[in-house]
Design a protein around this motif. Structure first.
Motif, PDB file in Angstrom:
ATOM      1  N   THR A 151      13.960  30.604  -8.859  1.00 14.42           N
ATOM      2  CA  THR A 151      14.010  31.825  -8.057  1.00 14.42           C
ATOM      3  C   THR A 151      12.657  32.277  -7.517  1.00 14.42           C
ATOM      4  O   THR A 151      12.593  33.167  -6.674  1.00 14.42           O
ATOM      5  CB  THR A 151      14.644  32.969  -8.859  1.00 14.42           C
ATOM      6  OG1 THR A 151      13.988  33.076 -10.131  1.00 14.42           O
ATOM      7  CG2 THR A 151      16.121  32.710  -9.079  1.00 14.42           C
ATOM      8  N   ILE A 185      19.364  35.630  -2.925  1.00  8.81           N
ATOM      9  CA  ILE A 185      20.687  35.167  -3.334  1.00  8.81           C
ATOM     10  C   ILE A 185      21.367  36.180  -4.245  1.00  8.81           C
ATOM     11  O   ILE A 185      22.576  36.423  -4.119  1.00  8.81           O
ATOM     12  CB  ILE A 185      20.599  33.792  -4.011  1.00  8.81           C
ATOM     13  CG1 ILE A 185      20.141  32.731  -2.995  1.00  8.81           C
ATOM     14  CG2 ILE A 185      21.936  33.401  -4.629  1.00  8.81           C
ATOM     15  CD1 ILE A 185      20.052  31.321  -3.556  1.00  8.81           C
ATOM     16  N   SER A 186      20.628  36.810  -5.162  1.00  6.32           N
ATOM     17  CA  SER A 186      21.275  37.734  -6.097  1.00  6.32           C
ATOM     18  C   SER A 186      21.840  38.959  -5.383  1.00  6.32           C
ATOM     19  O   SER A 186      22.767  39.592  -5.867  1.00  6.32           O
ATOM     20  CB  SER A 186      20.312  38.157  -7.204  1.00  6.32           C
ATOM     21  OG  SER A 186      19.296  39.004  -6.709  1.00  6.32           O
ATOM     22  N   ALA A 188      23.220  38.676  -2.375  1.00  5.17           N
ATOM     23  CA  ALA A 188      24.182  37.998  -1.485  1.00  5.17           C
ATOM     24  C   ALA A 188      23.472  37.069  -0.510  1.00  5.17           C
ATOM     25  O   ALA A 188      23.799  35.898  -0.423  1.00  5.17           O
ATOM     26  CB  ALA A 188      25.097  38.965  -0.737  1.00  5.17           C
ATOM     27  N   SER A 200      24.798  33.382   1.397  1.00  4.81           N
ATOM     28  CA  SER A 200      24.136  32.441   0.488  1.00  4.81           C
ATOM     29  C   SER A 200      24.844  32.372  -0.859  1.00  4.81           C
ATOM     30  O   SER A 200      25.066  31.287  -1.415  1.00  4.81           O
ATOM     31  CB  SER A 200      22.672  32.847   0.292  1.00  4.81           C
ATOM     32  OG  SER A 200      21.987  32.926   1.517  1.00  4.81           O
ATOM     33  N   ALA A 201      25.201  33.544  -1.398  1.00  8.00           N
ATOM     34  CA  ALA A 201      25.809  33.591  -2.730  1.00  8.00           C
ATOM     35  C   ALA A 201      27.190  32.945  -2.768  1.00  8.00           C
ATOM     36  O   ALA A 201      27.675  32.588  -3.850  1.00  8.00           O
ATOM     37  CB  ALA A 201      25.889  35.039  -3.213  1.00  8.00           C
ATOM     38  N   ASP A 202      27.849  32.780  -1.615  1.00  3.23           N
ATOM     39  CA  ASP A 202      29.121  32.058  -1.570  1.00  3.23           C
ATOM     40  C   ASP A 202      28.925  30.587  -1.869  1.00  3.23           C
ATOM     41  O   ASP A 202      29.892  29.868  -2.134  1.00  3.23           O
ATOM     42  CB  ASP A 202      29.767  32.191  -0.181  1.00  3.23           C
ATOM     43  CG  ASP A 202      30.281  33.590   0.106  1.00  3.23           C
ATOM     44  OD1 ASP A 202      30.779  34.241  -0.821  1.00  3.23           O
ATOM     45  OD2 ASP A 202      30.186  34.029   1.276  1.00  3.23           O
ATOM     46  N   VAL A 204      26.776  29.229  -4.248  1.00  2.00           N
ATOM     47  CA  VAL A 204      26.121  29.029  -5.542  1.00  2.00           C
ATOM     48  C   VAL A 204      27.131  28.452  -6.523  1.00  2.00           C
ATOM     49  O   VAL A 204      28.240  28.983  -6.681  1.00  2.00           O
ATOM     50  CB  VAL A 204      25.551  30.360  -6.083  1.00  2.00           C
ATOM     51  CG1 VAL A 204      25.101  30.200  -7.526  1.00  2.00           C
ATOM     52  CG2 VAL A 204      24.396  30.822  -5.207  1.00  2.00           C
ATOM     53  N   ARG A 231      25.889  36.931  -8.351  1.00  2.00           N
ATOM     54  CA  ARG A 231      26.013  36.352  -7.001  1.00  2.00           C
ATOM     55  C   ARG A 231      26.366  37.465  -6.011  1.00  2.00           C
ATOM     56  O   ARG A 231      27.458  37.501  -5.466  1.00  2.00           O
ATOM     57  CB  ARG A 231      27.080  35.266  -6.971  1.00  2.00           C
ATOM     58  CG  ARG A 231      26.690  34.000  -7.718  1.00  2.00           C
ATOM     59  CD  ARG A 231      27.835  32.989  -7.732  1.00  2.00           C
ATOM     60  NE  ARG A 231      28.977  33.485  -8.498  1.00  2.00           N
ATOM     61  CZ  ARG A 231      30.241  33.180  -8.223  1.00  2.00           C
ATOM     62  NH1 ARG A 231      30.552  32.412  -7.182  1.00  2.00           N
ATOM     63  NH2 ARG A 231      31.215  33.657  -8.982  1.00  2.00           N
ATOM     64  N   GLY A 232      25.422  38.389  -5.815  1.00  2.00           N
ATOM     65  CA  GLY A 232      25.645  39.448  -4.844  1.00  2.00           C
ATOM     66  C   GLY A 232      25.616  40.837  -5.431  1.00  2.00           C
ATOM     67  O   GLY A 232      25.593  41.823  -4.696  1.00  2.00           O
ATOM     68  N   TYR A 244      19.067  28.918  -9.457  1.00  2.00           N
ATOM     69  CA  TYR A 244      20.424  28.793  -8.924  1.00  2.00           C
ATOM     70  C   TYR A 244      20.683  27.338  -8.542  1.00  2.00           C
ATOM     71  O   TYR A 244      19.792  26.660  -7.992  1.00  2.00           O
ATOM     72  CB  TYR A 244      20.607  29.639  -7.665  1.00  2.00           C
ATOM     73  CG  TYR A 244      20.798  31.117  -7.903  1.00  2.00           C
ATOM     74  CD1 TYR A 244      21.977  31.612  -8.445  1.00  2.00           C
ATOM     75  CD2 TYR A 244      19.798  32.033  -7.551  1.00  2.00           C
ATOM     76  CE1 TYR A 244      22.164  32.973  -8.641  1.00  2.00           C
ATOM     77  CE2 TYR A 244      19.974  33.393  -7.745  1.00  2.00           C
ATOM     78  CZ  TYR A 244      21.164  33.859  -8.291  1.00  2.00           C
ATOM     79  OH  TYR A 244      21.342  35.207  -8.486  1.00  2.00           O
ATOM     80  N   ILE A 420      33.116  37.498  -4.629  1.00  2.00           N
ATOM     81  CA  ILE A 420      31.848  37.804  -5.283  1.00  2.00           C
ATOM     82  C   ILE A 420      31.620  39.305  -5.097  1.00  2.00           C
ATOM     83  O   ILE A 420      32.375  39.960  -4.376  1.00  2.00           O
ATOM     84  CB  ILE A 420      30.683  36.964  -4.717  1.00  2.00           C
ATOM     85  CG1 ILE A 420      30.444  37.265  -3.228  1.00  2.00           C
ATOM     86  CG2 ILE A 420      30.905  35.480  -4.951  1.00  2.00           C
ATOM     87  CD1 ILE A 420      29.197  36.605  -2.653  1.00  2.00           C
TER      88      ILE A 420
END
Length: 540
Positions: A151, A185-186, A188, A200-202, A204, A231-232, A244, A420
């Motif tokens: 990260t 990413i955290s 979203a 982005s988080a979709d 992971v 994830r979001g 991630y 998410i």
């Protein structure tokens, strides 16, 4: 009587000075105790001493300032951490969590420093900073079309390492190369491929975290609830996310980009009106951002400029065919189109000349640093043409704030709102980012530009989502309030949380209460504990 008053005043001053001195001494002793704790919990094979910076360290200021991306939070008056830990190994994060909890001090977590309100490195409470920039390894596996990314890496580093291995793979993330992976990413994360591949988080598949008990966990050991939350939902509310595992996506060898500018005198109103009726419904491979700002004509008069910036996952001939049929009013021509590789398109979107070597993506320093303010909104219905004309008038009145319209639809409308924590899916036509940048130091300038941005945001009230007025977590906005840590804060935190997470907020609170019952992972806009949990903690 005069002498007596003088004695009393002197005594009072002496008492105050002694109190201040006592607090400073106590604070110093606490800091020294905290350092000893970190050293005591250091693994012999990975010593922690070289990662510790206190205000006594000669490089303390340079380390702190190296990842401050909003100059509003690089003033002499900005609260500073009592210690910075530039973790070099996962055991250093474990020590930070253990010592932070035992000493009852707040820990801020910074990956790239792009938090718009500085919440990853500023606090009004005594705090230390866990800086992740040393933890930035990237392991790309083209055979499985995945990558493990720590990260502390930047998006530019991720894009570069993917391009090293493949011309036909990419990752759907932001267009600013210096943004840190952790916060992006955290919260979203999104980019100009979201209409094709989601946020982005979709994308992971797994993660490594250090939880509130100092344990290193992956997806299987943390469980699906916590994996869902990070994830979001904002990772810093739940754990320290170390890495991630991301899913790489397919991109063609040739993509097409363009930027076309139109002013009011060049029929911008009609073109924007057509954009808002078609942009969300174009093929998923086509993303056209609309940027609005005020410019001055050669005559000295102000006008509104609409800039259309695009990425198309295909060649220019295919793009021109789509545009002629679906968005003819823009008048896109062959000469407007630039065919390039996907990784080079990142340079175009970052205003870096295309002839620049892609190694520029490894540069962790932004091209410019400004004072800035950001806000966000979501639009669910096209704005009437009369509304657009009133918006132009308001923008020319305010002059400084800009707006970016980022179209949704495509894949964004296909993914369920609860998949998410990020809920802004079907029904949203586009997202608005309000922007103000300035280079004048001082509180007066900051207040002026922030007020201008708020006024534009307020003007847009009739045209944006309602009940709640949705907002994007990663466009951090202190105007939405803060969640203090007392039980009275829950109702306020819920009002704000519903704007970011809507129906997913309650599940996030439940998970937070289960995995971090002492609320160690807290900051000004973190997910709160359930009210009864706060009550129990207060009674203990």
């Amino acid at each position: 009587m005069g002498k007596l008053k003088a004695v009393v005043v002197v005594t009072m001053i002496s008492t105050v000075l002694l109190s201040i001195l006592w607090r400073a001494t106590l604070h110093l002793e606490d800091n020294e105790s905290f350092v000893r704790c970190l050293l005591d919990h250091s693994h012999p094979s990975h010593p922690i001493s070289s990662a510790i910076y206190t205000p006594k360290s000669s490089s303390f200021s340079s380390v702190l300032e190296s990842y401050i991306r909003n100059l509003r939070f690089n003033e002499s008056s900005t609260p500073k951490p009592f210690l910075i830990l530039t973790a070099l190994h996962e055991s250093h994060i474990q020590a930070a969590v253990t010592c932070g909890k035992s000493h009852g001090v707040q820990m801020k977590i910074r990956s790239g420093g792009h938090d718009y309100e500085g919440l990853s490195y500023v606090s009004t409470l005594p705090f230390f900073l866990l800086d992740m920039f040393n933890l930035r390894s990237i392991d790309v596996d083209i055979e499985t079309e995945t990558a493990w990314v720590q990260t502390g890496a930047t998006l530019g580093e991720v894009f570069y390492r993917i391009a090293e291995k493949s011309k036909t793979h990419g990752f759907p993330a932001g267009v600013c190369p210096t943004v840190g992976v952790g916060g992006h990413i955290s919260g979203a994360g999104y980019g100009n491929m979201m209409r094709k591949y989601g946020v982005s988080a979709d994308n992971v598949l797994d993660a490594l975290i250090i939880d509130a008990n100092g344990r290193l966990l992956d997806r299987q050991s943390m469980g699906e609830d916590l994996f869902w939350a990070i994830r979001g939902g904002g990772g810093a509310s739940f754990a320290v996310v170390l890495a991630y595992k991301i899913r790489l996506v397919r991109v063609p060898e040739t993509v097409t980009v363009f930027q076309v500018d139109r002013t009011l005198e060049e029929d911008a109103t009609d073109i924007v009106d057509q954009w808002q009726h078609v942009a969300y419904n174009l093929p998923q491979e086509l993303f056209i951002r609309l940027m609005l700002d005020v410019v001055v004509k050669s005559s000295g008069e102000k006008t509104l400029r609409a800039s259309f910036v695009s990425l198309f996952l295909g060649d220019s001939e295919s793009l021109l065919s789509i545009m002629k049929e679906r968005f003819p009013k823009l008048g896109l021509s062959k000469s407007d189109c630039i065919e390039t590789s996907w990784v080079k398109s990142v340079l175009f979107w970052s205003n870096i000349p295309l002839e620049t070597d892609i190694q520029v993506l490894l540069d962790r320093t932004p091209q410019t640093l400004d004072y800035l303010k950001r806000k966000s909104d979501y639009v669910r219905e096209p704005i009437p043409k009369a509304g657009l004309e009133s918006l132009w008038k308001k923008m020319m009145e305010l002059e400084k704030p800009r707006m970016y319209f980022n179209p949704y639809g495509g894949k964004m409308a296909e993914i369920a709102a609860e998949e998410i924590p990020f809920p802004h899916r079907a029904g949203n036509l586009w997202k608005i980012q309000y922007l103000a940048n300035w280079n004048e130091a001082g509180i007066d300038a900051a207040n002026r530009y922030i007020d201008l941005t708020r006024r534009l945001h307020e003007f847009m009230t009739p045209f944006v989502s309602k009940n709640p007025r949705q907002a994007f977590l990663n466009y951090r906005d202190a105007d939405l309030g803060s969640s203090s840590h007392g039980k009275a804060s829950y109702s306020g935190a819920r009002l704000n949380g519903m704007k970011w997470f809507m129906g997913n907020f309650d599940r996030l609170v439940q998970i937070k209460t289960e995995v971090d019952p002492t609320n160690f992972f807290s900051y000004e806009q973190s997910i709160p504990l359930l009210p009864h949990q706060v009550h129990l903690d207060d009674d203990m």
